[in-house]
Scaffold this motif. Structure first.
Motif, PDB file in Angstrom:
ATOM      1  N   LEU A 161       0.822  -1.210   0.000  1.00 58.76           N
ATOM      2  CA  LEU A 161       0.000   0.000   0.000  1.00 58.76           C
ATOM      3  C   LEU A 161       0.856   1.261   0.000  1.00 58.76           C
ATOM      4  N   ILE A 162       1.846   1.303   0.853  1.00 52.64           N
ATOM      5  CA  ILE A 162       2.713   2.484   0.941  1.00 52.64           C
ATOM      6  C   ILE A 162       3.479   2.680  -0.361  1.00 52.64           C
ATOM      7  N   ARG A 163       4.046   1.588  -0.890  1.00 51.44           N
ATOM      8  CA  ARG A 163       4.820   1.702  -2.134  1.00 51.44           C
ATOM      9  C   ARG A 163       3.935   2.075  -3.318  1.00 51.44           C
ATOM     10  N   SER A 164       2.677   1.623  -3.323  1.00 52.97           N
ATOM     11  CA  SER A 164       1.797   2.003  -4.429  1.00 52.97           C
ATOM     12  C   SER A 164       1.398   3.469  -4.343  1.00 52.97           C
ATOM     13  N   VAL A 165       1.154   3.972  -3.151  1.00 51.38           N
ATOM     14  CA  VAL A 165       0.790   5.384  -2.978  1.00 51.38           C
ATOM     15  C   VAL A 165       1.928   6.304  -3.417  1.00 51.38           C
ATOM     16  N   TYR A 166       3.158   5.929  -3.110  1.00 49.69           N
ATOM     17  CA  TYR A 166       4.309   6.763  -3.454  1.00 49.69           C
ATOM     18  C   TYR A 166       4.966   6.372  -4.783  1.00 49.69           C
ATOM     19  N   ASP A 167       4.279   5.544  -5.578  1.00 47.74           N
ATOM     20  CA  ASP A 167       4.772   5.100  -6.889  1.00 47.74           C
ATOM     21  C   ASP A 167       6.170   4.499  -6.796  1.00 47.74           C
ATOM     22  N   LEU A 168       6.322   3.559  -5.873  1.00 44.93           N
ATOM     23  CA  LEU A 168       7.613   2.902  -5.684  1.00 44.93           C
ATOM     24  C   LEU A 168       7.559   1.409  -5.986  1.00 44.93           C
ATOM     25  N   LEU A 169       6.501   0.965  -6.654  1.00 44.64           N
ATOM     26  CA  LEU A 169       6.410  -0.436  -7.058  1.00 44.64           C
ATOM     27  C   LEU A 169       7.254  -0.643  -8.316  1.00 44.64           C
ATOM     28  N   PRO A 170       7.736  -1.857  -8.542  1.00 43.16           N
ATOM     29  CA  PRO A 170       8.625  -2.097  -9.685  1.00 43.16           C
ATOM     30  C   PRO A 170       7.897  -2.218 -11.024  1.00 43.16           C
ATOM     31  N   SER A 171       7.211  -1.161 -11.425  1.00 46.94           N
ATOM     32  CA  SER A 171       6.614  -1.133 -12.768  1.00 46.94           C
ATOM     33  C   SER A 171       7.764  -0.976 -13.761  1.00 46.94           C
ATOM     34  N   ASN A 172       7.496  -1.275 -15.015  1.00 53.81           N
ATOM     35  CA  ASN A 172       8.560  -1.128 -16.016  1.00 53.81           C
ATOM     36  C   ASN A 172       9.067   0.306 -16.099  1.00 53.81           C
ATOM     37  N   ALA A 173       8.171   1.290 -15.971  1.00 53.17           N
ATOM     38  CA  ALA A 173       8.593   2.693 -16.010  1.00 53.17           C
ATOM     39  C   ALA A 173       9.542   3.003 -14.851  1.00 53.17           C
ATOM     40  N   ASN A 174       9.234   2.492 -13.665  1.00 52.31           N
ATOM     41  CA  ASN A 174      10.130   2.724 -12.527  1.00 52.31           C
ATOM     42  C   ASN A 174      11.447   1.973 -12.686  1.00 52.31           C
ATOM     43  N   LEU A 175      11.390   0.760 -13.207  1.00 51.83           N
ATOM     44  CA  LEU A 175      12.628   0.001 -13.412  1.00 51.83           C
ATOM     45  C   LEU A 175      13.543   0.710 -14.401  1.00 51.83           C
ATOM     46  N   VAL A 176      12.979   1.355 -15.414  1.00 52.87           N
ATOM     47  CA  VAL A 176      13.781   2.150 -16.348  1.00 52.87           C
ATOM     48  C   VAL A 176      14.376   3.348 -15.606  1.00 52.87           C
ATOM     49  N   ARG A 177      13.550   4.007 -14.823  1.00 51.85           N
ATOM     50  CA  ARG A 177      14.002   5.173 -14.057  1.00 51.85           C
ATOM     51  C   ARG A 177      15.122   4.803 -13.084  1.00 51.85           C
ATOM     52  N   TRP A 178      15.070   3.602 -12.525  1.00 52.74           N
ATOM     53  CA  TRP A 178      16.077   3.147 -11.563  1.00 52.74           C
ATOM     54  C   TRP A 178      17.281   2.493 -12.235  1.00 52.74           C
ATOM     55  N   GLY A 179      17.300   2.466 -13.577  1.00 50.80           N
ATOM     56  CA  GLY A 179      18.429   1.888 -14.304  1.00 50.80           C
ATOM     57  C   GLY A 179      18.465   0.370 -14.304  1.00 50.80           C
ATOM     58  N   LYS A 180      17.336  -0.289 -14.045  1.00 46.47           N
ATOM     59  CA  LYS A 180      17.291  -1.751 -13.972  1.00 46.47           C
ATOM     60  C   LYS A 180      16.748  -2.385 -15.247  1.00 46.47           C
ATOM     61  N   LYS A 181      16.161  -1.577 -16.118  1.00 45.35           N
ATOM     62  CA  LYS A 181      15.543  -2.074 -17.335  1.00 45.35           C
ATOM     63  C   LYS A 181      15.628  -0.994 -18.408  1.00 45.35           C
ATOM     64  N   ASP A 182      15.561  -1.396 -19.667  1.00 41.62           N
ATOM     65  CA  ASP A 182      15.658  -0.441 -20.771  1.00 41.62           C
ATOM     66  C   ASP A 182      14.322  -0.077 -21.390  1.00 41.62           C
ATOM     67  N   ASP A 183      13.282  -0.882 -21.170  1.00 42.56           N
ATOM     68  CA  ASP A 183      12.018  -0.694 -21.879  1.00 42.56           C
ATOM     69  C   ASP A 183      10.861  -0.484 -20.902  1.00 42.56           C
ATOM     70  N   PRO A 184      10.170   0.674 -20.953  1.00 43.03           N
ATOM     71  CA  PRO A 184       9.072   0.941 -20.021  1.00 43.03           C
ATOM     72  C   PRO A 184       7.698   0.462 -20.497  1.00 43.03           C
ATOM     73  N   THR A 185       7.641  -0.293 -21.605  1.00 42.45           N
ATOM     74  CA  THR A 185       6.333  -0.637 -22.156  1.00 42.45           C
ATOM     75  C   THR A 185       5.671  -1.809 -21.436  1.00 42.45           C
ATOM     76  N   CYS A 186       4.353  -1.795 -21.478  1.00 40.24           N
ATOM     77  CA  CYS A 186       3.522  -2.854 -20.909  1.00 40.24           C
ATOM     78  C   CYS A 186       3.568  -4.057 -21.846  1.00 40.24           C
TER      79      CYS A 186
END
Length: 109
Positions: free
Chosen positions: A9-34
């Motif tokens: 719940l806390i991570r979803s409210v603050y947009d800290l879940l490992p979505s592809n967009a966040n993984l790109v932002r964190w340098g863990k992935k290259d592609d933010p697409t669904c």
């Protein structure tokens, strides 16, 4: 509430879940697409906005699982016997129409 649920719940409210967009932002992935619709996969997109997931009934399945869990907790609090895992459950739609469904909690559409 279980610690993992609180964390989600806390991570979803603050947009800290490992979505592809966040993984790109964190340098863990290259592609933010669904992988389902090829849109940008943000936390909001995963939880409620993917048109493909909506058309496949994935949100309905998740919603019904939450309702079943709530019904189980309420039944326990009232001292009632738990319904079987594949019992018929009556849900009321947004328009007020009642729908009875046989739901298998282990089966995803």
């Amino acid at each position: 509430m279980a610690p993992l649920r609180i964390s989600f719940l806390i991570r979803s409210v603050y947009d800290l879940l490992p979505s592809n967009a966040n993984l790109v932002r964190w340098g863990k992935k290259d592609d933010p697409t669904c992988p389902l619709c090829q849109g940008r996969q943000t936390t909001e997109h995963v939880l409620s906005s993917c048109k493909v997931a909506l058309s496949q009934g994935r949100y309905t399945w998740r919603h019904n699982r939450v309702l079943q869990e709530l019904a189980s907790v309420i039944s326990t609090a009232k001292g009632e016997i738990h319904p079987s895992s594949t019992s018929s459950t009556v849900f009321t739609t947004e328009g007020g129409v009642k729908m009875a469904r046989r739901v298998d909690p282990n089966k995803h559409p």
